[in-house]
Design a protein around this motif. Structure first.
Motif, short mmCIF file in Angstrom:
data_model
loop_
_atom_site.label_atom_id
_atom_site.label_comp_id
_atom_site.label_asym_id
_atom_site.label_seq_id
_atom_site.Cartn_x
_atom_site.Cartn_y
_atom_site.Cartn_z
N LYS A 151 64.32 28.90 -7.95
CA LYS A 151 63.57 30.41 -8.06
C LYS A 151 64.82 30.68 -9.34
CE LYS A 151 63.27 29.92 -3.49
NZ LYS A 151 63.52 30.81 -1.92
N ASN A 152 63.50 31.66 -10.56
CA ASN A 152 64.23 31.74 -11.37
C ASN A 152 65.50 33.24 -11.38
OD1 ASN A 152 61.82 30.29 -12.27
ND2 ASN A 152 63.41 30.28 -13.42
N LYS A 153 64.63 33.86 -10.39
CA LYS A 153 66.04 35.22 -10.43
C LYS A 153 67.28 35.24 -9.53
CE LYS A 153 64.43 38.36 -7.15
NZ LYS A 153 63.68 38.99 -6.60
N MET A 185 68.12 26.01 -18.89
CA MET A 185 69.34 26.54 -17.55
C MET A 185 70.88 27.10 -18.76
SD MET A 185 70.15 22.87 -15.86
CE MET A 185 71.20 22.70 -16.62
N GLU A 186 71.10 28.12 -18.21
CA GLU A 186 72.36 28.58 -17.78
C GLU A 186 73.20 28.85 -17.36
OE1 GLU A 186 71.29 33.31 -18.85
OE2 GLU A 186 69.81 32.76 -20.27
N PHE A 216 68.06 28.99 -13.99
CA PHE A 216 67.27 29.26 -14.89
C PHE A 216 66.68 30.00 -14.96
CE2 PHE A 216 68.01 25.76 -12.07
CZ PHE A 216 68.27 24.49 -12.19
N THR A 217 66.16 30.00 -15.86
CA THR A 217 65.82 31.48 -16.94
C THR A 217 65.03 31.98 -17.24
OG1 THR A 217 66.91 30.61 -18.99
CG2 THR A 217 65.74 32.40 -19.22
N LYS A 218 64.42 33.63 -15.54
CA LYS A 218 62.91 34.10 -15.51
C LYS A 218 61.96 34.26 -16.26
CE LYS A 218 61.72 37.57 -13.10
NZ LYS A 218 62.36 39.42 -12.72
N PHE A 219 61.01 33.82 -16.14
CA PHE A 219 59.73 33.42 -16.87
C PHE A 219 59.95 32.36 -18.36
CE2 PHE A 219 60.24 38.26 -16.18
CZ PHE A 219 58.69 38.17 -15.36
N LEU A 220 60.53 32.13 -18.38
CA LEU A 220 60.74 30.96 -19.64
C LEU A 220 61.40 29.37 -19.57
CD1 LEU A 220 62.94 33.17 -22.56
CD2 LEU A 220 61.06 32.77 -22.57
#
Length: 223
Positions: A34-36, A64-65, A157-161
């Motif tokens: 879940k990216n958010k 992945m940050e 996990f970076t949203k949209f990217l």
């Protein structure tokens, strides 16, 4: 004959008979990405696994940050499913080709290990990245230490990217059998990671296996 037991609770465990144990690693504990939301992880004691089924040439990405407790970036690892695939170490390098060939299987499990400045990535059990951030290696960001010197306690996990990461799970680094001495106590969250116990006792031997469970910060046991 031997016996393998599966434990599905959580807490601190104490063994009162000799046995061999291992943490299962096949199909347990996968959660959808879940990216958010950020995933809390202690890389000192755990690895992170990520499932993908992206194909080369799709240009989908694992993005992945790493973050500290304030949500500030502490580095990261990006994988691009170009043809051939490439990777980038966040706040350090440009896109680079993998130093070794990736598995040709569409379904891949990526395993990420991290110390303060070193990232090791395995794809389908083969090591494909072993990178240490340094002044020599970080050719894109001379100020890499500004990010990588921070303590990492979560992953996002970076949203949209990030279109490639399907699911993730947190794993212990080693999943082999280990002999447990009598009375040994250790911490394990069995809601996420189950435990197998192997014995060699036979029916009729009257040998016993005793496992006690302790809630965190208490001396009350169940078993």
């Amino acid at each position: 004959m031997g016996f393998v037991g599966l434990v599905c609770l959580f807490g601190t465990l104490v063994f009162f008979s000799r046995a061999c144990t291992r943490v299962m690693k096949e199909n347990y504990g996968w959660r959808p990405v879940k990216n958010k939301y950020a995933v809390h992880i202690n890389f000192d004691v755990h690895d992170l696994e990520v499932k993908t089924n992206s194909v080369s040439g799709s240009y989908q990405k694992i993005r992945m940050e790493f973050q500290n407790k304030e949500g500030k970036e502490t580095g990261g690892v990006f994988v691009k499913f170009s043809n051939p695939p490439q990777y980038m170490i966040a706040h350090c390098t440009n896109w680079k080709p993998f130093p070794t060939e990736l598995s040709t299987a569409v379904d891949k499990i990526w395993r990420f290990s991290k110390t303060k400045e070193t990232v090791v990535v395995r794809c389908n059990d083969n090591e494909v990245i072993n990178f240490t951030a340094s002044d020599d290696n970080c050719d894109r960001r001379p100020n890499w230490r500004y990010y990588w010197d921070r303590e990492t306690i979560k992953v996002k996990f970076t949203k949209f990217l990030d279109k490639a990461s399907d699911s993730y799970r947190i794993q212990l680094p080693i999943a082999n059998w280990a002999t447990i001495p009598r009375g040994f106590k250790f911490d394990l969250n069995l809601q996420r990671v189950p435990l197998e116990i192997s014995t060699k006792s036979v029916f009729g031997s009257n040998a016993q296996l005793s496992v006690m469970f302790y809630a965190q910060h208490t001396t009350v046991s169940r078993g």
